[in-house]
Design a protein around this motif. Structure first.
Motif, short mmCIF file in Angstrom:
data_model
loop_
_atom_site.label_atom_id
_atom_site.label_comp_id
_atom_site.label_asym_id
_atom_site.label_seq_id
_atom_site.Cartn_x
_atom_site.Cartn_y
_atom_site.Cartn_z
N GLY A 1 0.80 -1.22 0.00
CA GLY A 1 0.00 0.00 0.00
C GLY A 1 0.83 1.26 0.00
O GLY A 1 0.33 2.34 -0.35
N LEU A 2 2.11 1.15 0.37
CA LEU A 2 2.97 2.34 0.35
C LEU A 2 3.28 2.81 -1.06
O LEU A 2 3.82 3.91 -1.23
CB LEU A 2 4.29 2.06 1.09
N VAL A 3 2.94 2.02 -2.07
CA VAL A 3 3.14 2.47 -3.45
C VAL A 3 2.19 3.62 -3.78
O VAL A 3 2.45 4.39 -4.72
CB VAL A 3 3.00 1.29 -4.42
N TRP A 4 1.11 3.77 -3.02
CA TRP A 4 0.31 5.00 -3.16
C TRP A 4 1.14 6.15 -2.61
O TRP A 4 1.44 6.17 -1.41
CB TRP A 4 -0.99 4.88 -2.36
N VAL B 1 -8.70 8.67 4.47
CA VAL B 1 -8.09 7.81 3.45
C VAL B 1 -7.54 6.55 4.10
O VAL B 1 -6.85 6.62 5.13
CB VAL B 1 -6.97 8.56 2.68
N ILE B 2 -7.84 5.41 3.49
CA ILE B 2 -7.40 4.12 4.02
C ILE B 2 -6.58 3.42 2.94
O ILE B 2 -7.03 3.28 1.79
CB ILE B 2 -8.61 3.25 4.40
N ARG B 3 -5.38 3.00 3.28
CA ARG B 3 -4.58 2.17 2.38
C ARG B 3 -4.06 0.98 3.18
O ARG B 3 -3.94 1.05 4.40
CB ARG B 3 -3.44 2.96 1.74
N TYR B 4 -3.74 -0.10 2.48
CA TYR B 4 -3.36 -1.32 3.18
C TYR B 4 -2.45 -2.17 2.31
O TYR B 4 -2.37 -1.99 1.09
CB TYR B 4 -4.61 -2.12 3.59
N ILE C 1 10.97 -1.60 0.91
CA ILE C 1 11.81 -2.67 1.45
C ILE C 1 11.99 -2.49 2.95
O ILE C 1 11.92 -3.46 3.72
CB ILE C 1 13.15 -2.72 0.70
N ALA C 2 12.20 -1.25 3.40
CA ALA C 2 12.35 -1.01 4.84
C ALA C 2 11.04 -1.33 5.56
O ALA C 2 11.05 -1.91 6.66
CB ALA C 2 12.75 0.45 5.08
N HIS C 3 9.92 -0.97 4.95
CA HIS C 3 8.60 -1.25 5.53
C HIS C 3 8.35 -2.75 5.61
O HIS C 3 7.83 -3.26 6.62
CB HIS C 3 7.55 -0.58 4.64
N THR C 4 8.75 -3.48 4.57
CA THR C 4 8.52 -4.92 4.50
C THR C 4 9.49 -5.70 5.38
O THR C 4 9.13 -6.74 5.95
CB THR C 4 8.66 -5.39 3.03
N GLY C 5 10.73 -5.23 5.44
CA GLY C 5 11.75 -5.92 6.22
C GLY C 5 12.51 -6.96 5.43
O GLY C 5 13.31 -7.72 5.99
#
Length: 291
Positions: free
Chosen positions: A39-42, A56-59, A196-200
């Protein structure tokens, strides 16, 4: 606010719930991203413009970002991802929302339009095509992804180190972006480093390319959609090239079409403002419509 939502036993999705910043917010707005994408691609800048008018909701879809990776042990289908979007709304006590879908997310929104139209105030679809027909001989003839893009997708799950993976993703974004707007490698490197940092982890996500797509062959049903739906044409999109968008708009009972010149299959900084304006033209149009 960030939180985790349990959509079924053993499956937890990361969700970000952004409060509206304007004085008179409309109904909430749910963003549904494309295949294999967090969802961070938004982009934050797009979210900020939308948040001037909406909560606004993203996931993160399953197997992306911080959401549970289940596909290898418990494969799922595209219908499960559509159900996940509704489960996010349920968990946040949102009975109805404006829903925006990009790429695969556009397919998910179409399925929700068919099965749960009462949950959608308006729909906006872009960088996507119409659901397929059960009988391909009666379906409209539409071009598929460009050959160069298909060749790159064949390399998606090749083993790569961190820098090699970032380089592959940058080439992917360059190709998706097309030549109609400026492609800035630094912009997309920053995006992928953040993802990548968000995902780990940096390993490629390929689950959505392998999932069961049974149940998608519902194109003829789109004519019965009564929810106001906007289709945004990205004329330089190499994944869903024209006339995918215009055919989709004509297929939907309450569809209309707008075009963002130069846009490809990427939300770069040059298209954020026109994209936000197009989405808000749909959501605010609905709010202004007479009861």
């Amino acid at each position: 606010m960030e939180r985790f939502v349990d959509v079924e036993p053993g499956v937890r999705l990361w969700v970000e719930d952004i409060e509206p910043t304007g004085p008179h917010p409309g109904e909430p707005l749910l963003l549904v991203m494309g295949a294999n994408s967090s969802g961070l691609v938004w982009p934050d800048a797009l979210v900020a413009q939308l948040a001037e008018h909406h909560r606004v909701i993203r996931y993160d879809h399953r197997d992306t970002g911080r959401s549970t990776a289940t596909f290898e042990d418990d494969p799922y289908g595209i219908g499960d991802l559509a159900d996940d979007a509704l489960a996010v709304l349920d968990a946040l006590d949102v009975p109805r929302a404006h829903v925006v879908g990009m790429s695969m997310g556009g397919y998910l929104v179409q399925l929700i339009l068919l099965d749960h139209p009462d949950r959608i105030a308006t729909a906006t679809l872009f960088c996507t095509g119409p659901l397929p027909f059960p009988d391909p001989t009666t379906a409209p003839a539409l071009p598929g992804p460009e050959e160069a893009l298909l060749r790159l997708w064949a390399e998606m799950d090749d083993p790569r180190d961190l820098e090699g993976e970032i380089a592959w993703r940058l080439e992917h974004w360059r190709m998706l972006n097309g030549s109609g707007t400026l492609f800035d490698p630094a912009e997309f490197r920053a995006l992928e480093e953040r993802v990548i940092a968000h995902t780990g982890r940096h390993e490629p996500v390929v689950a959505h390319a392998r999932m069961d797509t049974d149940g998608m062959e519902r194109g003829p049903e789109l004519a019965g959609v009564t929810v106001p739906t906007l289709v945004i044409e990205a004329p330089e999109d190499p994944a869903f090239p024209p006339p995918n968008a215009s055919v989709l708009a004509r297929s939907i009972g309450q569809g209309r079409l707008v075009r963002i010149p130069g846009m490809g299959h990427a939300i770069n900084r040059t298209v954020i403002s026109p994209l936000a304006a197009a989405i808000l033209s749909q959501t605010t149009r609905a709010a202004a419509a007479p009861a």
